[in-house]
Design a protein around this motif. Sequence first.
Motif, PDB file in Angstrom:
ATOM      1  N   PRO A 153       0.472  -1.005  -0.243  1.00 19.45           N
ATOM      2  CA  PRO A 153       0.098   0.161  -0.451  1.00 19.45           C
ATOM      3  C   PRO A 153       1.122   0.971  -0.326  1.00 19.45           C
ATOM      4  CG  PRO A 153      -0.059  -0.899   2.642  1.00 19.45           C
ATOM      5  CD  PRO A 153       0.864  -2.183   1.301  1.00 19.45           C
ATOM      6  N   VAL A 154       0.667   2.410  -0.688  1.00 17.49           N
ATOM      7  CA  VAL A 154       0.959   3.516  -0.989  1.00 17.49           C
ATOM      8  C   VAL A 154       0.839   4.234   0.471  1.00 17.49           C
ATOM      9  CG1 VAL A 154       1.526   6.009  -1.943  1.00 17.49           C
ATOM     10  CG2 VAL A 154       1.737   3.431  -3.068  1.00 17.49           C
ATOM     11  N   GLU A 155       1.753   4.716   0.924  1.00 12.08           N
ATOM     12  CA  GLU A 155       1.209   5.589   2.034  1.00 12.08           C
ATOM     13  C   GLU A 155       0.961   7.194   1.652  1.00 12.08           C
ATOM     14  OE1 GLU A 155       3.800   7.001   6.508  1.00 12.08           O
ATOM     15  OE2 GLU A 155       4.429   5.895   4.487  1.00 12.08           O
ATOM     16  N   PRO A 156       0.446   7.504   2.369  1.00  6.41           N
ATOM     17  CA  PRO A 156      -0.765   9.461   1.688  1.00  6.41           C
ATOM     18  C   PRO A 156       1.074  10.254   2.520  1.00  6.41           C
ATOM     19  CG  PRO A 156      -2.284   7.911   2.796  1.00  6.41           C
ATOM     20  CD  PRO A 156      -1.075   7.011   3.285  1.00  6.41           C
ATOM     21  N   ALA A 157       0.997  11.058   1.158  1.00  2.00           N
ATOM     22  CA  ALA A 157       2.123  11.936   1.220  1.00  2.00           C
ATOM     23  C   ALA A 157       2.082  12.801   2.201  1.00  2.00           C
ATOM     24  CB  ALA A 157       1.852  12.782   0.552  1.00  2.00           C
ATOM     25  N   TRP A 158       0.585  13.069   3.470  1.00  2.00           N
ATOM     26  CA  TRP A 158       0.847  13.730   4.401  1.00  2.00           C
ATOM     27  C   TRP A 158       1.314  12.801   6.384  1.00  2.00           C
ATOM     28  CZ3 TRP A 158      -1.941  12.166   9.118  1.00  2.00           C
ATOM     29  CH2 TRP A 158      -2.659  11.323   8.939  1.00  2.00           C
ATOM     30  N   GLN A 159       0.910  11.524   5.252  1.00  2.00           N
ATOM     31  CA  GLN A 159       1.779  10.930   6.854  1.00  2.00           C
ATOM     32  C   GLN A 159       3.355  10.928   6.425  1.00  2.00           C
ATOM     33  OE1 GLN A 159      -0.203   6.658   6.819  1.00  2.00           O
ATOM     34  NE2 GLN A 159      -2.170   7.668   6.708  1.00  2.00           N
ATOM     35  N   VAL A 160       3.606  10.703   5.305  1.00  2.00           N
ATOM     36  CA  VAL A 160       5.581  11.047   5.323  1.00  2.00           C
ATOM     37  C   VAL A 160       6.023  12.544   5.595  1.00  2.00           C
ATOM     38  CG1 VAL A 160       7.013  10.909   3.657  1.00  2.00           C
ATOM     39  CG2 VAL A 160       4.552   9.112   3.226  1.00  2.00           C
ATOM     40  N   ALA A 161       5.098  13.439   5.180  1.00  2.00           N
ATOM     41  CA  ALA A 161       5.709  14.587   5.656  1.00  2.00           C
ATOM     42  C   ALA A 161       5.511  14.629   6.919  1.00  2.00           C
ATOM     43  CB  ALA A 161       4.319  15.776   5.574  1.00  2.00           C
TER      44      ALA A 161
ATOM     45  N   THR B 105       1.818  16.989  17.998  1.00  2.00           N
ATOM     46  CA  THR B 105       0.359  16.733  17.306  1.00  2.00           C
ATOM     47  C   THR B 105       0.604  18.523  16.558  1.00  2.00           C
ATOM     48  OG1 THR B 105      -0.851  17.062  18.693  1.00  2.00           O
ATOM     49  CG2 THR B 105      -0.325  14.871  18.255  1.00  2.00           C
ATOM     50  N   CYS B 106       0.543  19.155  17.834  1.00  2.00           N
ATOM     51  CA  CYS B 106       0.404  20.852  17.266  1.00  2.00           C
ATOM     52  C   CYS B 106       1.248  21.318  16.240  1.00  2.00           C
ATOM     53  CB  CYS B 106       0.427  21.687  18.300  1.00  2.00           C
ATOM     54  SG  CYS B 106      -0.195  23.498  18.399  1.00  2.00           S
ATOM     55  N   ARG B 107       2.267  20.946  16.586  1.00  2.00           N
ATOM     56  CA  ARG B 107       4.010  21.778  15.525  1.00  2.00           C
ATOM     57  C   ARG B 107       3.581  20.656  14.255  1.00  2.00           C
ATOM     58  NH1 ARG B 107       8.944  23.233  19.461  1.00  2.00           N
ATOM     59  NH2 ARG B 107       8.571  21.496  20.282  1.00  2.00           N
ATOM     60  N   LEU B 108       3.586  19.704  14.443  1.00  2.00           N
ATOM     61  CA  LEU B 108       3.851  18.967  13.631  1.00  2.00           C
ATOM     62  C   LEU B 108       2.719  19.118  12.617  1.00  2.00           C
ATOM     63  CD1 LEU B 108       4.402  15.226  15.666  1.00  2.00           C
ATOM     64  CD2 LEU B 108       5.837  16.297  13.695  1.00  2.00           C
ATOM     65  N   ARG B 109       0.904  19.648  13.013  1.00  2.00           N
ATOM     66  CA  ARG B 109       0.350  19.942  12.393  1.00  2.00           C
ATOM     67  C   ARG B 109       0.631  21.171  10.874  1.00  2.00           C
ATOM     68  NH1 ARG B 109      -5.015  22.697  14.480  1.00  2.00           N
ATOM     69  NH2 ARG B 109      -3.664  23.857  16.017  1.00  2.00           N
TER      70      ARG B 109
ATOM     71  N   GLN C  50       0.805  21.442   7.241  1.00  2.00           N
ATOM     72  CA  GLN C  50       0.288  22.595   6.245  1.00  2.00           C
ATOM     73  C   GLN C  50       0.975  23.106   6.149  1.00  2.00           C
ATOM     74  OE1 GLN C  50      -2.624  24.335   9.814  1.00  2.00           O
ATOM     75  NE2 GLN C  50      -3.810  22.799   9.404  1.00  2.00           N
ATOM     76  N   ALA C  51       2.316  23.534   5.980  1.00  2.00           N
ATOM     77  CA  ALA C  51       3.034  24.759   5.401  1.00  2.00           C
ATOM     78  C   ALA C  51       3.711  23.838   4.722  1.00  2.00           C
ATOM     79  CB  ALA C  51       4.697  24.731   6.339  1.00  2.00           C
ATOM     80  N   LYS C  52       3.257  23.202   4.319  1.00  2.14           N
ATOM     81  CA  LYS C  52       3.873  21.399   2.950  1.00  2.14           C
ATOM     82  C   LYS C  52       2.560  21.468   2.189  1.00  2.14           C
ATOM     83  CE  LYS C  52       7.669  19.490   4.635  1.00  2.14           C
ATOM     84  NZ  LYS C  52       8.734  19.924   3.367  1.00  2.14           N
ATOM     85  N   GLY C  53       1.084  22.087   2.483  1.00  2.00           N
ATOM     86  CA  GLY C  53       0.128  21.756   1.619  1.00  2.00           C
ATOM     87  C   GLY C  53      -1.171  21.024   2.122  1.00  2.00           C
ATOM     88  N   HIS C  54      -0.338  20.101   3.208  1.00  2.00           N
ATOM     89  CA  HIS C  54      -1.613  19.617   4.105  1.00  2.00           C
ATOM     90  C   HIS C  54      -2.050  19.627   4.519  1.00  2.00           C
ATOM     91  CE1 HIS C  54       1.952  16.416   1.332  1.00  2.00           C
ATOM     92  NE2 HIS C  54       2.335  16.827   2.515  1.00  2.00           N
ATOM     93  N   ALA C  55      -3.678  19.248   4.543  1.00  2.00           N
ATOM     94  CA  ALA C  55      -4.801  19.889   5.042  1.00  2.00           C
ATOM     95  C   ALA C  55      -5.176  18.636   6.256  1.00  2.00           C
ATOM     96  CB  ALA C  55      -6.050  20.224   4.742  1.00  2.00           C
TER      97      ALA C  55
END
Length: 232
Positions: A41-49, A63-67, A71-76
């Motif tokens: 299975p391909v891991e979603p890009a946001w999980q990789v980020a 989780t706060c700073r990881l979010r 989000q800075a990389k375009g993952h909502a």
Amino acid sequence: MSTYRYIAQRASQAPVRQLCQVLRVPPAACYAWQRRQQAPPVEPAWQVAVREAFSRHSQRYGTCRLRAEAQAKGHAVGRWRIRRVLKAHDLRAQQPRSFVPRTTDSDPAVCAAPNRLLGQPAPTAPNRVWVGDITYLPRQGGGWLYLAVWLDRCSRKVVGWDVRDTMPEDLVSEALRRALAVRWPAAGLVVHSNQGSQYTATRFKQLLTRHGAVASMSRRGNCYDNAHAESF
């Protein structure tokens, strides 16, 4: 059961193309389905980020700073989804303890002076009672500076101080020498402090004796006895 799965289960009994012909399924589509089943299975890009940011920041981001990183990389993505990803990979943010310098290091083997301020009224004239303490100041660029200060119990004014990047025995003695040189108090001055090793040192005691001052110390572990100095 899907047609493709049925064909896969019967592949050992008949050729795949023959089964596809009987079931009216394009062989190419059937082979494509089989390849998809075998591929990981391909891991979603946001999980990789999220995992890359977690590793890049030495596993200290929650989780706060990881979010914010994601989000800075375009993952909502929200904190709850990030928390599930961290839990699935058994990842936990490491929170180091905040370093707080110790300013009081007492020696239980040394006989401390009694608290001469207990039950006594506040002095009504200056240079009757001085109270002292050591505090720490954050240093620009990291590290700490240690400030020894003496205050007049009556006027609440600083009468002597010294600051250094360590806490040698001479730290409080030098601050007291400065105060004595400027104020020239009469004999009988009460010099109150905690039971730190700097205040029980031989040189400090000799300095008090030379100027006719009397030592007074807080009870062990009782910060209220020297609250006037500690509040500074």
